[in-house]
Design a protein around this motif. Sequence first.
Motif, mmCIF file in Angstrom:
data_model
loop_
_atom_site.group_PDB
_atom_site.id
_atom_site.type_symbol
_atom_site.label_atom_id
_atom_site.label_comp_id
_atom_site.label_asym_id
_atom_site.label_seq_id
_atom_site.Cartn_x
_atom_site.Cartn_y
_atom_site.Cartn_z
ATOM 1 N N GLY A 204 0.816 -1.205 0.000
ATOM 2 C CA GLY A 204 0.000 0.000 0.000
ATOM 3 C C GLY A 204 0.848 1.252 0.000
ATOM 4 O O GLY A 204 2.064 1.215 0.223
ATOM 5 N N TYR A 206 0.943 3.692 2.098
ATOM 6 C CA TYR A 206 1.531 4.019 3.403
ATOM 7 C C TYR A 206 2.868 3.310 3.587
ATOM 8 O O TYR A 206 3.876 3.934 3.951
ATOM 9 N N GLY A 300 -0.654 9.605 8.800
ATOM 10 C CA GLY A 300 -1.998 9.154 9.169
ATOM 11 C C GLY A 300 -2.058 7.841 9.904
ATOM 12 O O GLY A 300 -3.122 7.436 10.320
ATOM 13 N N GLY A 302 -1.542 4.744 8.782
ATOM 14 C CA GLY A 302 -1.867 3.525 8.062
ATOM 15 C C GLY A 302 -3.320 3.391 7.681
ATOM 16 O O GLY A 302 -3.645 3.276 6.534
ATOM 17 N N ARG A 303 -4.190 3.444 8.649
ATOM 18 C CA ARG A 303 -5.586 3.203 8.333
ATOM 19 C C ARG A 303 -6.128 4.280 7.403
ATOM 20 O O ARG A 303 -6.762 4.006 6.406
ATOM 21 N N ALA A 304 -5.832 5.534 7.761
ATOM 22 C CA ALA A 304 -6.334 6.636 6.956
ATOM 23 C C ALA A 304 -5.677 6.623 5.585
ATOM 24 O O ALA A 304 -6.304 6.920 4.585
ATOM 25 N N GLU A 306 -4.759 4.116 3.899
ATOM 26 C CA GLU A 306 -5.356 3.098 3.066
ATOM 27 C C GLU A 306 -6.651 3.598 2.434
ATOM 28 O O GLU A 306 -6.882 3.452 1.252
ATOM 29 N N SER A 311 -10.072 5.452 -2.025
ATOM 30 C CA SER A 311 -11.174 6.251 -2.542
ATOM 31 C C SER A 311 -10.789 6.942 -3.838
ATOM 32 O O SER A 311 -11.640 7.295 -4.623
ATOM 33 N N GLN A 379 -7.281 -3.844 -2.901
ATOM 34 C CA GLN A 379 -7.109 -2.450 -2.505
ATOM 35 C C GLN A 379 -7.298 -1.486 -3.665
ATOM 36 O O GLN A 379 -7.683 -0.344 -3.455
ATOM 37 N N PRO A 383 -14.410 1.267 -7.926
ATOM 38 C CA PRO A 383 -15.528 1.458 -6.984
ATOM 39 C C PRO A 383 -16.701 0.517 -7.249
ATOM 40 O O PRO A 383 -17.335 0.039 -6.304
ATOM 41 N N ARG A 384 -16.993 0.260 -8.513
ATOM 42 C CA ARG A 384 -18.093 -0.660 -8.814
ATOM 43 C C ARG A 384 -17.805 -2.057 -8.287
ATOM 44 O O ARG A 384 -18.666 -2.735 -7.765
ATOM 45 N N ALA A 386 -15.647 -2.687 -5.912
ATOM 46 C CA ALA A 386 -15.476 -2.638 -4.455
ATOM 47 C C ALA A 386 -16.814 -2.741 -3.745
ATOM 48 O O ALA A 386 -16.875 -3.129 -2.582
ATOM 49 N N ALA A 387 -17.892 -2.378 -4.442
ATOM 50 C CA ALA A 387 -19.203 -2.452 -3.809
ATOM 51 C C ALA A 387 -19.683 -3.892 -3.712
ATOM 52 O O ALA A 387 -20.638 -4.178 -3.000
#
Lengths: 473, 313
Positions: A204, A206, A300, A302-304, A306, A311, A379, A383-384, A386-387
């Motif tokens: 990732g 991060y 951030g 790590g979590r943020a 990611e 997004s 990761q 978006p389509r 990922a839903a």
Amino acid sequence: MAAASAGLVAFINQLEGHQLEALFTQPYATVALLRSLQPLARQVLARLVCTGGAISAALVSSFARPEASSKLAAALGELTSLRLLSKAAQGGQQMYVLHPSFQAQLRQAMCCGMMDDLQAAALPPPDAAPPSAAELAAFARQQWEAVLLFLVDGASSPPSPPHVLRAAPLDVPSLLAAAGLMLKNEYTQRQSISEAGFQFLLTGLYSQLWAVVRQYLAGLGAGPTGGQGGPPGGGSGLAVAINFLLRLGLQAGRPICYSQLGPAERAIAAHMAQLGLLMPAAAGADVWLHPTRLAAVLAGGGRAGESAAASEDGYVIVESNFRVYAYTTSAVQVAVLRIFVRCDALLPNLVVGTVTRDSASAALALGITATQMADFLRQHAHPRAAAKHPVVPAVVTDQLRLWQAERARLRAQPAAIYSRFESPQLFSGAVEFARQAGALLYCSQERQQLAVDASFHDAMRGHLRERKMALGL
Amino acid sequence: MADFEDDSSLLALLLDVSPAALSCLASTPGLGLQSLLEQLLTFVNTFLLLNDANRLAVFTAGAAGCQLAYCSSSCLPPAVAGPAAVADAAWPPSASVLSGLQQAVTAVAQAATAAGVPPAAGAACQLSSALSRALCFINSQQRRTATALPGGGPLPEGPDAGGGGGGAGPGQRAQAARVLVLAAAPDAPSQYIAVMNAIFSSQRSNVIIDACHLGQGHSAFLQQAAHLTGGVYLRPTKPQALVQYLNSVFTLDAGTRALLRLPGAAQVDFRPSCFCHKRQIDLGFVCSACLSIFCEQLPACTTCGTEFEGKQK
């Protein structure tokens, strides 16, 4: 896994005592470290920060519900290994003591906020329009992708420093080579990506940022070889540099005036602008540095980072027939996908590929794991896609895992083989003896052959000698 | 990458500034209004420090209504939060929260004196309206994040959309939301129905209601709210050390709560108020059709009109 340990916490774990002492006096480093911890460790700190003196270890352990005591122990272990908490015996009782300067910094941040030094700092002239979010993102992407692209092919030019800063540029090729991500060919003097580099590409954002920044900081600590005009080596210089880097991400998009920085910070700022963490923009007579998304990801925890990455640049759709569609124009993203995906068609904004046994095996041979490949696809899912649930079809992830397991079909083990037994009784007795000891690896009745673990050889030899005597052979 | 779950949350903090609460605070030893606000500010800072995705809004709930005193810059709609707002937003919001709260509190006090209400009168806060306001705020935030995400698109208003609450798309989980009520005023039994409705709707939309009661005695409303939504009801035994209570218990997100021991209400006061006289009752009469509660036997239900058969007194 390497990816999980490549953050701020891992970096701080490696520091020495005096460097840590210096680091814990820095406000932004303190806050960034707090945010990089696991949630339970953060809560323990929130409870302890306003207390004075030592806290009984028994009391701290009683925070957890009985079923979660192991998790609390893990969190406390993380805190002690970072030396934020130290154990001390007092009056026959185990006590926890919070690191005093860390506690002081955290209290300061909780009670008064941390904008005091920034409130005092000048703001850019109001008539100069700051760069829009899209411009910032584009700049960050352009610079960071140039780093990755150079890593991938070794021939393209590494990111150039922004001209407005007029600073000594960062030697990106040596930085990547020093981090072990690229190898230098001694004859051609050309650099090419290493196995670690391929793994780096699949982690990732991060982890990627921290891998580079870590090497950069190591270069600063080592002296003038890494960063030109960097701060003097030693604990405080390193701590100031880390604090400055983390401050970029924690100050909520506030620009920094380049001319107001000290010489050491100015060098770091110019290098970070080259990597895309800061975007320089001229306003009035001064140059203002605007932190980009990358700076926020760095601080951030790590979590943020990611979620910020997910997004924005999701582009991969994986179908259950192993087809991969990647809506991207970036050469880096195509190059990363090609590590383990066979490219079938390259359209202006779309790459169509297939995960095949050959392509996956090639990646596995580079030391990339099936989990890394599946995580990468997940990761960077469009978006389509990922839903949907699961994001990557289970057949694909399972098959990747099977291909990985395939590579581990054979296992080498030191062994001793026995053949040409004088009699079938001797053979069957030896097989039985080895089987009972659990050391039998192979036996063949037809060939009268038998293999046992190498460590069992002495015992076997003794047994055979005894049996031969008994059978009179 | 961190190997832990997303532990960020959206917190709506309701501060009771009704005259009754203010007079109660003034009489609490070691905890005046000023001290309360400072400790609250420390809590707000801590909450925002713990995770950079934590978001927060502070509402003041007075006798007259509920006002937004402060909210994180990421809670504002993009049109409002321009570059000017970003430059404004000090982080952590030390000064801006405190000044916003003080303004709100003084405004409430002035309004009360202007209206001729003596401050010591038992004007309780409008808990029901404040809770509803907080729930509306949380819902609008969750809807906005759901639509802002690419691919989220307009909300899926299917037949099942009502059950999920929060309006998150199928793939992404909405940020966990909580309400923290910091109250000091006693319950107003007249608000029973409205408060219970607010509690049930927050239960339905998975919003936890935490409560910290600083006044005398326990608050049955807040106990029930915390009990029904899975939150924590706490009445500090040492109110002067409020910040330690707040930091220890109310900074916890739902995931971490499952791991730690938390103070729980030993006994929850489940007594309702009757619908006819708004009196708190132990035993009463319940309409078999609509479950309305009455303190005396009536010939017909005043809510749904069902005629009760059987012996009348």
